[in-house]
Scaffold this motif. Structure first.
Motif, PDB file in Angstrom:
ATOM      1  N   LEU A  68      15.574  15.070  39.931  1.00 34.71           N
ATOM      2  CA  LEU A  68      14.117  15.116  39.841  1.00 34.71           C
ATOM      3  C   LEU A  68      13.649  16.181  38.861  1.00 34.71           C
ATOM      4  O   LEU A  68      12.663  15.990  38.135  1.00 34.71           O
ATOM      5  N   ALA A  69      14.354  17.322  38.822  1.00 34.72           N
ATOM      6  CA  ALA A  69      13.983  18.377  37.876  1.00 34.72           C
ATOM      7  C   ALA A  69      14.170  17.899  36.438  1.00 34.72           C
ATOM      8  O   ALA A  69      13.328  18.179  35.564  1.00 34.72           O
ATOM      9  N   LEU A  70      15.261  17.183  36.179  1.00 33.05           N
ATOM     10  CA  LEU A  70      15.467  16.640  34.844  1.00 33.05           C
ATOM     11  C   LEU A  70      14.384  15.620  34.496  1.00 33.05           C
ATOM     12  O   LEU A  70      13.816  15.649  33.395  1.00 33.05           O
ATOM     13  N   ILE A  71      14.098  14.728  35.438  1.00 38.39           N
ATOM     14  CA  ILE A  71      13.056  13.719  35.201  1.00 38.39           C
ATOM     15  C   ILE A  71      11.721  14.402  34.912  1.00 38.39           C
ATOM     16  O   ILE A  71      10.959  13.963  34.045  1.00 38.39           O
ATOM     17  N   ALA A  72      11.432  15.485  35.623  1.00 38.04           N
ATOM     18  CA  ALA A  72      10.177  16.219  35.389  1.00 38.04           C
ATOM     19  C   ALA A  72      10.110  16.743  33.959  1.00 38.04           C
ATOM     20  O   ALA A  72       9.067  16.638  33.295  1.00 38.04           O
ATOM     21  N   VAL A  89      11.601  16.358  50.675  1.00 37.06           N
ATOM     22  CA  VAL A  89      12.030  16.154  49.293  1.00 37.06           C
ATOM     23  C   VAL A  89      11.557  17.319  48.429  1.00 37.06           C
ATOM     24  O   VAL A  89      12.314  17.827  47.588  1.00 37.06           O
ATOM     25  N   VAL A  90      10.326  17.762  48.654  1.00 33.13           N
ATOM     26  CA  VAL A  90       9.783  18.879  47.879  1.00 33.13           C
ATOM     27  C   VAL A  90      10.576  20.153  48.157  1.00 33.13           C
ATOM     28  O   VAL A  90      11.054  20.825  47.236  1.00 33.13           O
ATOM     29  N   SER A  91      10.734  20.486  49.434  1.00 32.62           N
ATOM     30  CA  SER A  91      11.437  21.718  49.775  1.00 32.62           C
ATOM     31  C   SER A  91      12.908  21.647  49.370  1.00 32.62           C
ATOM     32  O   SER A  91      13.491  22.646  48.932  1.00 32.62           O
ATOM     33  N   GLY A  92      13.508  20.464  49.493  1.00 37.39           N
ATOM     34  CA  GLY A  92      14.904  20.310  49.088  1.00 37.39           C
ATOM     35  C   GLY A  92      15.079  20.471  47.594  1.00 37.39           C
ATOM     36  O   GLY A  92      16.054  21.074  47.131  1.00 37.39           O
ATOM     37  N   THR A  93      14.139  19.941  46.813  1.00 35.39           N
ATOM     38  CA  THR A  93      14.210  20.065  45.358  1.00 35.39           C
ATOM     39  C   THR A  93      14.035  21.515  44.934  1.00 35.39           C
ATOM     40  O   THR A  93      14.760  22.018  44.068  1.00 35.39           O
ATOM     41  N   ILE A  94      13.079  22.198  45.565  1.00 34.10           N
ATOM     42  CA  ILE A  94      12.849  23.611  45.237  1.00 34.10           C
ATOM     43  C   ILE A  94      14.091  24.438  45.549  1.00 34.10           C
ATOM     44  O   ILE A  94      14.526  25.268  44.742  1.00 34.10           O
ATOM     45  N   ALA A  95      14.698  24.190  46.715  1.00 41.71           N
ATOM     46  CA  ALA A  95      15.914  24.914  47.080  1.00 41.71           C
ATOM     47  C   ALA A  95      17.046  24.594  46.124  1.00 41.71           C
ATOM     48  O   ALA A  95      17.857  25.456  45.771  1.00 41.71           O
ATOM     49  N   SER A  96      17.107  23.347  45.687  1.00 43.95           N
ATOM     50  CA  SER A  96      18.172  22.930  44.779  1.00 43.95           C
ATOM     51  C   SER A  96      18.079  23.655  43.443  1.00 43.95           C
ATOM     52  O   SER A  96      19.072  24.156  42.917  1.00 43.95           O
ATOM     53  N   ILE A  97      16.868  23.725  42.897  1.00 41.04           N
ATOM     54  CA  ILE A  97      16.687  24.373  41.602  1.00 41.04           C
ATOM     55  C   ILE A  97      16.821  25.885  41.726  1.00 41.04           C
ATOM     56  O   ILE A  97      17.259  26.566  40.797  1.00 41.04           O
ATOM     57  N   ALA A  98      16.493  26.410  42.893  1.00 45.53           N
ATOM     58  CA  ALA A  98      16.641  27.848  43.123  1.00 45.53           C
ATOM     59  C   ALA A  98      18.098  28.254  43.237  1.00 45.53           C
ATOM     60  O   ALA A  98      18.415  29.453  43.242  1.00 45.53           O
ATOM     61  N   GLY A  99      18.999  27.253  43.336  1.00 42.03           N
ATOM     62  CA  GLY A  99      20.424  27.549  43.334  1.00 42.03           C
ATOM     63  C   GLY A  99      21.094  27.443  44.670  1.00 42.03           C
ATOM     64  O   GLY A  99      22.307  27.608  44.776  1.00 42.03           O
ATOM     65  N   GLY A 122       6.151  23.898  39.434  1.00 42.75           N
ATOM     66  CA  GLY A 122       6.731  22.834  38.618  1.00 42.75           C
ATOM     67  C   GLY A 122       6.659  21.487  39.310  1.00 42.75           C
ATOM     68  O   GLY A 122       6.309  20.474  38.683  1.00 42.75           O
ATOM     69  N   PHE A 123       6.958  21.462  40.605  1.00 40.05           N
ATOM     70  CA  PHE A 123       6.912  20.206  41.345  1.00 40.05           C
ATOM     71  C   PHE A 123       5.469  19.711  41.460  1.00 40.05           C
ATOM     72  O   PHE A 123       5.207  18.507  41.326  1.00 40.05           O
ATOM     73  N   ALA A 124       4.528  20.626  41.686  1.00 40.28           N
ATOM     74  CA  ALA A 124       3.120  20.236  41.803  1.00 40.28           C
ATOM     75  C   ALA A 124       2.615  19.626  40.495  1.00 40.28           C
ATOM     76  O   ALA A 124       1.927  18.595  40.500  1.00 40.28           O
ATOM     77  N   ALA A 144      24.919  18.687  32.579  1.00 42.56           N
ATOM     78  CA  ALA A 144      24.835  20.103  32.228  1.00 42.56           C
ATOM     79  C   ALA A 144      23.974  20.870  33.226  1.00 42.56           C
ATOM     80  O   ALA A 144      24.310  21.999  33.631  1.00 42.56           O
ATOM     81  N   LEU A 145      22.870  20.269  33.643  1.00 46.84           N
ATOM     82  CA  LEU A 145      22.001  20.923  34.622  1.00 46.84           C
ATOM     83  C   LEU A 145      22.709  21.083  35.953  1.00 46.84           C
ATOM     84  O   LEU A 145      22.594  22.135  36.609  1.00 46.84           O
ATOM     85  N   ALA A 146      23.461  20.055  36.352  1.00 45.24           N
ATOM     86  CA  ALA A 146      24.210  20.136  37.610  1.00 45.24           C
ATOM     87  C   ALA A 146      25.252  21.245  37.549  1.00 45.24           C
ATOM     88  O   ALA A 146      25.462  21.981  38.524  1.00 45.24           O
TER      89      ALA A 146
END
Length: 362
Positions: free
Chosen positions: A319-323, A175-185, A116-118, A305-307
């Protein structure tokens, strides 16, 4: 004065409007980025670091100012640019687009945050580049032929999307790894930086610089002035090399890309466009803000809601929402490019606020 009926348009904005937009909007933003670059360079030389809380300020501001709202009028774009398209139909088509494409994007992030990030990086590369291509057409300069248009999109998208990984790979990949970890919960706090191999950084850096040179050559061969292009390229290269990635991308998104797109939207509104031609900048923006606030409020509610869903709120969630919003937004802007003939040579472009697609059909 811009008329209120759909008539054939000139290839670019009138000279007076071009001068006002350049002198009062585009140049001040470029100067701001240059000042930030110098400030960050001084911090680096002194051995210091820009505090993360300060780096996050542009993203925080972008939730309500410029950034998130810049796509909030997508539902009105078809009605504004195509004669015979009513507001109800325009809203329906764009809402369905957002539901389908946005949901598919969200599903991809759920299945594979890395993929998703890519995809997000690739789409943003194209979308931010096409935003600058439109400004070239608006000002009547830039690379003139389709090949030059491709170079413009490639270069202007690569500077924010590639250079941070070349110049500051640890901070960028964090930023990439932090975003992935964030969305993974798990939240983004525990994610550490990942290195980018030096050979990859060298090749990527050389490719980006080569694209910059080729782009300027294309502008020159097309007979256009290279002063604005070269100065913007120089500032952006230094900006994304020296400014921490979070601060750099946040400022660019808010002040550079979003502001330019808001101008584009204002020029699709005859009343706002008329105000711009009179030299008024605040009135058109306030008009845009009034029109954009309902959809912006919905986007903010989605962010909350996503948070709640992932049980934390951080940059990765935003960033996930913006994506999820960027993918359908890019589809809308690409359609705008087609209607306004942004990818055609400048002489064939049709970017006036009152131009409708059928008035320019061959």
């Amino acid at each position: 004065m811009v008329g209120r009926s759909p008539v054939a348009a000139p290839a670019a904005a009138p000279p007076a409007l071009r001068a006002r937009l350049t002198g009062r909007v585009l140049t001040p933003v470029t100067v701001t980025l240059a000042v930030v670059t110098v400030g960050c360079a001084l911090v680096l030389v002194s051995g210091g670091q820009v505090p993360m809380v300060l780096q996050l300020v542009p993203f925080a501001v972008s939730v309500l100012v410029f950034g998130l709202p810049h796509g909030a009028l997508d539902h009105l774009v078809p009605a504004r640019l195509r004669s015979g398209t009513g507001v109800a139909r325009s809203v329906t088509v764009v809402v369905v687009l957002y539901l389908v494409v946005g949901a598919a994007t969200a599903l991809l992030w759920t299945v594979s945050p890395l993929a998703g990030f890519a995809v997000f990086v690739g789409i943003t590369w194209f979308h931010w580049g096409q935003g600058d291509l439109f400004v070239d057409r608006l000002l009547g300069d830039g690379a003139d032929r389709p090949r030059g248009a491709c170079l413009t999109v490639a270069v202007r998208g690569a500077l924010p999307m590639v250079l941070p990984f070349v110049a500051q790979p640890g901070a960028a990949t964090a930023v990439v790894s932090g975003t992935i970890a964030s969305i993974a919960g798990g939240g983004g706090g525990g994610a550490g930086p990942v290195g980018v191999p030096v050979p990859v950084r060298i090749v990527a850096g050389v490719v980006v610089l080569a694209l910059v040179v080729l782009h300027l050559v294309a502008v020159r061969r097309g007979g256009g002035p290279v002063r604005r292009q070269a100065s913007e390229d120089l500032v952006l290269v230094a900006f994304f090399v020296l400014v921490p990635p979070v601060l750099a991308v946040g400022l660019y998104f808010t002040l550079w890309h979003a502001v330019r797109h808001i101008l584009r939207l204002e020029l699709t509104d005859p009343d706002a466009a008329a105000e711009l031609e009179r030299g008024r900048l605040l009135a058109p923006f306030l008009r845009f803000a009034r029109q954009a606030w309902p959809i912006t409020a919905i986007a903010v509610a989605m962010l909350v809601a996503l948070a709640v869903l992932v049980r934390h709120a951080d940059l990765g969630v935003y960033l996930a929402l913006i994506a999820a919003l960027t993918t359908p937004h890019t589809v809308v802007v690409t359609w705008m490019d087609r209607v306004q003939r942004t990818w055609r040579p400048a002489a064939d472009a049709a970017i006036s606020p009152t131009t409708r697609d059928e008035t320019r059909r061959p």
